[in-house]
Design a protein around this motif. Sequence first.
Motif, PDB file in Angstrom:
ATOM      1  N   THR A 143       0.079   5.543   0.452  1.00 31.32           N
ATOM      2  CA  THR A 143      -0.888   6.578   0.979  1.00 31.32           C
ATOM      3  C   THR A 143      -0.172   7.982   1.215  1.00 31.32           C
ATOM      4  O   THR A 143       0.844   7.984   1.470  1.00 31.32           O
ATOM      5  CB  THR A 143      -1.690   6.346   2.523  1.00 31.32           C
ATOM      6  OG1 THR A 143      -0.786   6.383   3.351  1.00 31.32           O
ATOM      7  CG2 THR A 143      -2.389   5.133   2.496  1.00 31.32           C
ATOM      8  N   ASP A 165      -6.666  16.660   7.471  1.00 26.49           N
ATOM      9  CA  ASP A 165      -6.974  16.276   8.528  1.00 26.49           C
ATOM     10  C   ASP A 165      -6.087  14.863   9.129  1.00 26.49           C
ATOM     11  O   ASP A 165      -6.502  14.125  10.024  1.00 26.49           O
ATOM     12  CB  ASP A 165      -8.445  15.993   8.485  1.00 26.49           C
ATOM     13  CG  ASP A 165      -9.003  14.694   7.670  1.00 26.49           C
ATOM     14  OD1 ASP A 165      -8.156  14.300   6.964  1.00 26.49           O
ATOM     15  OD2 ASP A 165      -9.911  14.501   7.775  1.00 26.49           O
ATOM     16  N   THR A 221      -5.956  12.080   7.255  1.00 20.80           N
ATOM     17  CA  THR A 221      -6.531  10.908   6.904  1.00 20.80           C
ATOM     18  C   THR A 221      -5.842  10.347   5.713  1.00 20.80           C
ATOM     19  O   THR A 221      -5.465  11.037   4.773  1.00 20.80           O
ATOM     20  CB  THR A 221      -8.108  11.009   6.639  1.00 20.80           C
ATOM     21  OG1 THR A 221      -8.615  11.402   7.412  1.00 20.80           O
ATOM     22  CG2 THR A 221      -8.647   9.762   5.765  1.00 20.80           C
ATOM     23  N   PRO A 222      -5.261   9.116   5.657  1.00 17.42           N
ATOM     24  CA  PRO A 222      -4.474   8.624   4.630  1.00 17.42           C
ATOM     25  C   PRO A 222      -5.389   8.410   3.590  1.00 17.42           C
ATOM     26  O   PRO A 222      -6.486   7.702   3.477  1.00 17.42           O
ATOM     27  CB  PRO A 222      -3.938   7.207   5.238  1.00 17.42           C
ATOM     28  CG  PRO A 222      -4.721   6.889   6.441  1.00 17.42           C
ATOM     29  CD  PRO A 222      -5.300   8.028   6.994  1.00 17.42           C
ATOM     30  N   VAL A 223      -5.013   8.784   2.262  1.00 17.00           N
ATOM     31  CA  VAL A 223      -5.721   8.632   1.024  1.00 17.00           C
ATOM     32  C   VAL A 223      -4.831   7.630   0.051  1.00 17.00           C
ATOM     33  O   VAL A 223      -3.533   8.116  -0.050  1.00 17.00           O
ATOM     34  CB  VAL A 223      -5.792   9.894   0.451  1.00 17.00           C
ATOM     35  CG1 VAL A 223      -6.754   9.774  -0.922  1.00 17.00           C
ATOM     36  CG2 VAL A 223      -6.704  10.744   1.381  1.00 17.00           C
ATOM     37  N   ALA A 224      -5.302   6.610  -0.513  1.00 13.59           N
ATOM     38  CA  ALA A 224      -4.561   5.645  -1.327  1.00 13.59           C
ATOM     39  C   ALA A 224      -4.254   6.104  -2.702  1.00 13.59           C
ATOM     40  O   ALA A 224      -4.704   7.186  -3.310  1.00 13.59           O
ATOM     41  CB  ALA A 224      -5.369   4.442  -1.567  1.00 13.59           C
ATOM     42  N   SER A 258       1.015  -1.048  -0.058  1.00 17.66           N
ATOM     43  CA  SER A 258      -0.167  -0.010  -0.075  1.00 17.66           C
ATOM     44  C   SER A 258       0.933   1.221   0.033  1.00 17.66           C
ATOM     45  O   SER A 258       2.002   1.227   0.513  1.00 17.66           O
ATOM     46  CB  SER A 258      -1.092   0.027   1.169  1.00 17.66           C
ATOM     47  OG  SER A 258      -0.229  -0.010   2.251  1.00 17.66           O
ATOM     48  N   ALA A 292      -1.328  11.722   3.295  1.00 19.78           N
ATOM     49  CA  ALA A 292      -2.161  12.223   4.229  1.00 19.78           C
ATOM     50  C   ALA A 292      -2.892  13.431   3.548  1.00 19.78           C
ATOM     51  O   ALA A 292      -2.325  14.512   2.995  1.00 19.78           O
ATOM     52  CB  ALA A 292      -1.205  12.596   5.453  1.00 19.78           C
ATOM     53  N   ALA A 293      -4.192  13.547   3.903  1.00 22.55           N
ATOM     54  CA  ALA A 293      -4.893  14.582   3.613  1.00 22.55           C
ATOM     55  C   ALA A 293      -4.696  15.632   4.748  1.00 22.55           C
ATOM     56  O   ALA A 293      -4.097  15.531   5.930  1.00 22.55           O
ATOM     57  CB  ALA A 293      -6.266  14.011   3.603  1.00 22.55           C
ATOM     58  N   SER A 327      -0.713  13.617  -5.264  1.00 16.55           N
ATOM     59  CA  SER A 327      -0.738  14.944  -4.303  1.00 16.55           C
ATOM     60  C   SER A 327       0.310  15.005  -3.288  1.00 16.55           C
ATOM     61  O   SER A 327       0.792  13.988  -2.802  1.00 16.55           O
ATOM     62  CB  SER A 327      -1.975  15.251  -3.885  1.00 16.55           C
ATOM     63  OG  SER A 327      -2.328  14.081  -2.949  1.00 16.55           O
TER      64      SER A 327
END
Length: 187
Positions: free
Chosen positions: A84, A89, A91-94, A82, A86-87, A119
């Motif tokens: 990811t 907040d 939160t991990p985004v794949a 995986s 981080a956004a 990103s």
Amino acid sequence: MADLVAGPAAEPLTRAEAKAYLRIDHTDEDALLDALVTAARRRVEVETGRALMEQTWRFSLDAWPLRGIIPAPLSPVRQILSATVAAADGTPVALPAGALTLVGDRAPALFRVEPARVSAPLVRHGGIVITFTAGYGPAAADVPADLVQAVRLLVAHFYEHRDGPGDTSALPAAARALLVPYRVVRL
């Protein structure tokens, strides 16, 4: 810096093989031998920068590298599990499929990222997390024989010097010679 997520399911040298090599025919020191085999494998891994048996690792980055190439913290890398970012907040985004690829047929293995497809992390530290499996394989037969022999020699060295003032930090010359061609050089 990488963190071990899941260690190997087996060692490259069984207790029976260690006992045969050391000519031990009793069970009084089985727990000690198990610990010595693990310690020897880990020492070989540290000295070479390679994972012997299949295991899962995770590491983080603060930002994507400008050239899009990330050296793996150890080799051989078998697969990316995986990745990811981080956004805001946390939160991990794949990552999108194919945005991070593995160039695993070299040491050190490389992760190649396509900067246009990912990103930037929106947190300051450790916003990029990559989880991967490393190691020659799940079976001891997958590990090069030279590395298994180095583990064997280190088990014998640790066993012989477990009680006395001997220096267990120095590698025996034979083990050191076996490890030289497997050392991953980092620039």
